[in-house]
Design an enzyme around this catalytic site. Structure first.
Site, PDB file in Angstrom:
ATOM      1  CE  LYS A 195      74.141 -31.439  24.280  1.00 40.69           C
ATOM      2  NZ  LYS A 195      72.772 -31.857  23.897  1.00 40.69           N
TER       3      LYS A 195
ATOM      4  CB  SER B   1      72.371 -31.233  19.989  1.00 38.10           C
ATOM      5  OG  SER B   1      71.846 -31.551  21.277  1.00 38.10           O
TER       6      SER B   1
ATOM      7  CB  SER C  21      69.802 -33.971  21.588  1.00 38.73           C
ATOM      8  OG  SER C  21      69.469 -32.959  20.659  1.00 38.73           O
TER       9      SER C  21
END
Ligand SMILES: [Zn+2]
Lengths: 494, 494
Positions: A78, A153, A177
């Site tokens: 990420k 997210s 997330s």
């Protein structure tokens, strides 16, 4: 699309490579090709690191060293996890072009285990969002239906694993997330006990909530991944003094007699019918195999969303203060004064949602309002933690839906922040309590807006503090009751 | 215009009115640790800019603080030395404000639970200056404004400080000077800070207000900054107090506004830096990256055991037990290094008074005059054992006083040992009496009036002959012995 590793999970892929059935370079190259081919439709990656990945694959193939537990396994990172020398821009204009000068502990541990990072994944800017739409570089799309959001997210990492572009991706989970996009994309997303995985090198959003969290396609991969990235790190003072969880499912938890707590507050009336049905079916399968379902209560559950949005934004307002254009990232000069440079840089660099949360958090910490907001949220957090402690006196794990709905259409909630915040309603409690929680694939359901479609549903299993192994074991047992986790989207690569 | 003072009362030359100042001090002291507060970077002074930095102290995204335990030890010892109460439970807070040399745009400091409270210092007047609190915090970097723009050096960022805040118990510039002198020596003696103002290891801000004698309550206080020496503190108060009085007398109540003023030592005036518009809102909240601190009895007692005898006690003992004057006792406790040097040399030589004379007249003089390259007596190659050897040789008559002084100076100059220097200076050469008599006769013949004056009762006249004999002997003759021989020759011939 090509199937870069034919539906194998990370464990299976590593075994195949170690058995000489596949080469590391061949696997890496196939992965990179599949990612490139998927970009236009899925947008899972912000950067694809072909050169460094192939160089590393070659180095691993040539090495005489004992193969690590993730030997040759392609992984995605990420964009808020520092990876030395690579762009770690948190999907923000403000950090565009910023290459991390060091690697996060979790990234270092993946590398030490023999993994091959192939790229940096898309996300909501600075991990603020539940749909992936707050990325400054365009949203990632759900591989089950590319008109829909993948959740957020950690949108890109969820998509990359769901589309079988990589078998393992790292995300970060602050209020859901990783679990929420895992549910919406039909893969495993695991938020460890707070402190079980080092936060060193994870760009901070809500420091007391953030955990580096993996996406995988099997329960055994959860165990494998946690054994690699888990464990105490002296560089993170909030890291627990515990060893990494064990690498294999030990089968020590038997379904017979296992008490599964079902909190009524997490099955609210507004829960999507399809989601409710899929979760209840999963619970019924557990019951058939000998589990005992017990009703438990989390009486303060309704405090969770406001508490979470105060605590997380308060911490974020301080954590994101450092993005001022002085030492790193993009700088916009103002009228020549220092303050105007700060203001211009932040005004141009941050997206709307980030600005909104910084403002909320700044307000929540302001003199005269702090006790009413931050102070009350801190006290409510204690109540939530106690709710769980009381519930775990009656059960071994708690099961509930991960998300109140399946994936919703892109753009549906972008104008309504509060409806977006409610996407986290079932995940933030475990975050506030610091507990280990997994979202496991639990069948499919039609979205309320389109009865013809079938989209993944996730069941969230939450365990007591530091009982990460138990949660992973129960996920493994649930996995054995169906083949939901093996289904792959047509928009994916497999 | 000169201001008459009556004790702590300032008498206005304009009106004859009597005004009383009220003064409080905030002192930042750097703790003498090898590394910074939250990272492993070395604490350095004068190194090239940004050479002692890392991801943590430069506030890179994702970096996390880890407390340097040595800071806790020194901070606790400082608190004990100042007679303060150490809290058992404490924590770090974030103080949020934007500035270019504050890399994270928050300072990790302590707010409502400082690690200690109370304590204080008694001044020679008998006034006890109470400490309100002492807390730990990290230093910021340094901004240098150049033609090329503003440059930031982060070598100092993250250096551990203790900030101590007094109650407004001081009532004169001299009080402030004395307080700072005592404060510094306590920190130095306790070994917690070298407290060198020139290196920025000790920094002081002053808060001062004035009011007519007898008026209840305090008037508006003004903060004075940029005080780089204790002298500056005193001088700035000597100018700021009359400034405030004159302002009140000219413009009445409200003439003095709450503001921060900078001391300009060249122009000998304070001037406005910024006017405070209400309280600054630093949005303090507990730092989520650092666990609560539990200061154990073990830690506190181990630091208490390391507390040396402090300067005030030493001064008293030097007077009562060693028979030194108050002045000498003061000079010898000017620094821990001086006091420790003196005590060791006095112990070895068995003659505290002679040792005191040597230390203050020769060693400290040479140090002050820059004749030796050393910051303190601790760095001298001429050790206390060397000094005691010289004192013993002088006492036994092996060295005459002039030779002894010459010896010490030569030792200081060359860094050579005592015995070698005695040889190289030829102080060990014995001058036989017949040679000495011959030189004395020559001198008397060259100054015939000396004989007559001595015989007439003026013994001092001998002095005119001592110089020539010393010269003839190459400085090796003992002046006392020369006097005896001269006297003998004059008396024998009469
Ligand atoms: Zn550092």
């Amino acid at each position: 699309m090509n199937a870069p590793f034919e539906g194998l999970d990370a464990t299976g892929l590593r075994d195949a490579i170690c058995a000489g059935q596949r080469g590391v370079r061949e696997t890496t190259a196939a992965c990179l090709d599949a990612i490139e081919a998927s970009q236009d439709t899925l947008g899972a990656f912000l950067t694809i690191e072909r050169e460094s990945a192939l160089a590393r694959a070659e180095e691993l193939e040539r090495s005489d060293a004992e193969p690590g537990p993730l030997h040759g396994v392609p992984v995605a990172i990420k964009a808020n996890l520092c990876w030395e020398g690579h762009e770690t821009n948190c999907a923000s204009r403000l950090l565009e072009g910023w290459r991390a000068p060091y690697s996060a502990t979790s990234v270092e541990r993946l590398l030490a285990a023999g993994a091959v990072p192939v790229g940096v994944t898309n996300m909501d800017e600075f991990a603020m969002g539940s749909s992936g739409e707050n990325s400054a570089f365009g949203p990632a799309r759900n591989p089950w239906d590319t008109t829909r959001i993948p959740g957020g997210s950690s949108s890109g990492s969820a998509v990359a694993v769901a589309a079988r572009l990589v078998p393992l991706a790292l995300g970060s989970d602050t209020g859901g997330s990783v679990r929420q996009p895992a549910a919406l994309c039909g893969v495993y997303g695991y938020k460890p006990t707070y402190g079980r995985v080092s936060r060193y090198g994870l760009v901070a959003f809500g420091s007391s909530l953030d955990q580096v969290s993996p996406f995988v396609t099997s329960a055994r991969d959860l165990a494998l991944c946690m054994s690699v990235i888990g464990g105490h790190d002296p560089r993170d003072s909030t890291s627990l003094e515990l060893d990494a969880p064990s690498a294999a499912l030990r089968g020590e938890v038997a379904l017979t007699g296992l008490k599964v707590g079902v909190p009524k507050e997490h099955f609210p009336p507004e829960l999507d019918k399809g989601t409710r049905a899929a979760c209840e079916a999963a619970l019924a399968r557990l019951e058939e195999r000998g589990c005992e379902l017990v009703e438990v209560s989390l009486p303060h559950a309704s405090y969770a969303i406001p508490t979470y949005y105060v605590v997380a934004t308060a911490e974020a307002s301080s954590n994101l203060a450092r993005f001022d254009g002085v030492a790193y990232g993009q700088r916009v000069d103002g009228d020549g004064s220092l303050n105007s440079m700060f203001a211009a840089t932040r005004a141009a660099g941050f997206g709307d949602e980030v600005k909104r949360r910084i403002l909320i958090g700044t307000y929540a910490l302001s003199a005269g309002y702090q006790d009413e907001w931050y102070g009350r949220a801190t006290r409510a957090r204690t109540l939530l933690r106690r709710d769980y402690e009381a519930a775990f006196e009656r059960c071994d794990v708690i099961a509930a839906p991960t998300s109140p709905t399946v994936a919703f259409p892109l753009g549906e909630r972008t104008e309504d922040p509060v409806s977006m915040y409610l996407a986290d309603i079932l995940t933030v409690s475990a975050s506030l309590a610091g507990l280990p929680a997994v979202s496991a694939p639990a069948g499919f359901a039609a979205p309320a807006d389109d009865p013809t479609k079938s989209l993944p549903v996730g069941l969230q299993l939450t365990g007591p503090h530091a009982c990460d192994e138990r949660v992973i074991e129960v996920a493994g047992l649930l996995e054995s009751t169906s083949d939901d986790h093996l289904k792959t989207p047509s928009g994916g690569a497999a | 215009m000169s201001w008459e003072r009556d004790g702590h009362v300032w008498i206005s030359p304009q009106t004859g009115a009597r005004w009383v100042p009220t003064i409080g001090l905030e002192v930042h002291a750097q703790l003498s640790t090898k590394t910074k507060l939250f990272c492993g970077c070395e604490v350095s002074f004068g190194a090239p800019p940004n050479t002692h930095t890392c991801p943590v102290c430069t506030g890179q995204p994702g970096a996390l603080p880890v407390l340097n335990e040595a800071v806790l030890e020194l901070a606790v010892r400082a608190a004990l030395a100042l007679g303060a109460d150490v809290a058992r439970e404490t924590h770090f807070d974030r103080k949020n404000y934007f500035y270019c040399d504050l890399p994270k745009n928050f300072q990790t400091s302590q707010y409502d639970h400082p690690f200690c409270s109370g304590g204080g210092i008694e001044l020679s007047s008998g006034v006890f200056v109470r400490l309100n609190r002492i807390h730990m915090e990290e230093d910021a970097g340094k901004t240098m404004h150049t033609e090329a723009g503003s440059l930031v050096d982060l070598n100092r960022a993250g250096v551990p400080l203790i900030e101590s805040v007094t109650e407004a118990d001081l009532s004169s510039p001299e009080d402030a000077y004395e307080y700072l002198t005592r404060f510094r020596e306590i920190l130095q003696f306790a070994g917690v800070s070298t407290a060198d103002m020139e290196k920025g290891e000790l920094r002081c801000d002053v808060n001062v207000s004035v009011r007519p004698e007898g008026e209840e309550g305090l008037r508006t206080k003004v903060e004075v900054k940029n005080l780089n020496s204790f002298r500056h503190v005193q001088s700035s108060l000597e100018h700021e107090i009359p400034r405030q009085v004159a302002a009140y007398e000219a413009e009445g109540a409200g003439a003095v506004v709450q503001e921060t003023r900078l001391w300009d030592p060249d122009r000998e005036e304070t001037r406005t830096m910024r006017v405070k518009e209400g309280e600054s809102d630093y949005r303090y909240f507990p730092c989520p990256d650092l666990p609560e601190l539990h200061l154990t009895e073990e830690l506190i007692e181990s630091q208490r055991a390391l507390l040396p005898e402090l300067p005030k006690e030493r001064r008293a003992r030097y007077q009562s037990e060693l028979g030194l004057s108050e002045y000498d006792a003061g000079v010898l406790t000017g620094s821990r290094a001086t006091a420790d040097y003196f005590e060791e040399a006095a112990e070895r030589s068995g003659d505290p008074k002679a040792t005191a004379n040597w230390v203050s007249n020769e060693l400290l003089r040479a140090l002050g005059a820059g004749e030796v390259k050393a910051a303190s007596l601790a760095e001298l190659s001429f050790r206390p054992s060397d000094l005691s050897l010289v004192i013993q040789k002088a006492a036994s008559g092996e060295l005459h006083s002039k030779g002894a002084r010459e010896l010490v100076r030569e030792c200081l100059r060359t860094g050579e040992g005592v015995e070698e220097t005695i040889q190289s200076l030829g102080l060990d050469e014995v001058i036989d009496d017949s040679q000495l008599e011959a030189w004395c006769e020559e001198a008397l013949e060259a100054n015939p009036r000396v004989r007559d004056e001595v015989l007439a009762g003026n013994a001092k006249a001998l002095g005119a002959c001592i110089g020539p004999v010393m010269k003839a002997s190459g400085g090796k003759a003992d002046p006392k012995r020369i006097t005896e021989v001269l006297k003998g020759l004059i008396e024998g011939s009469s």
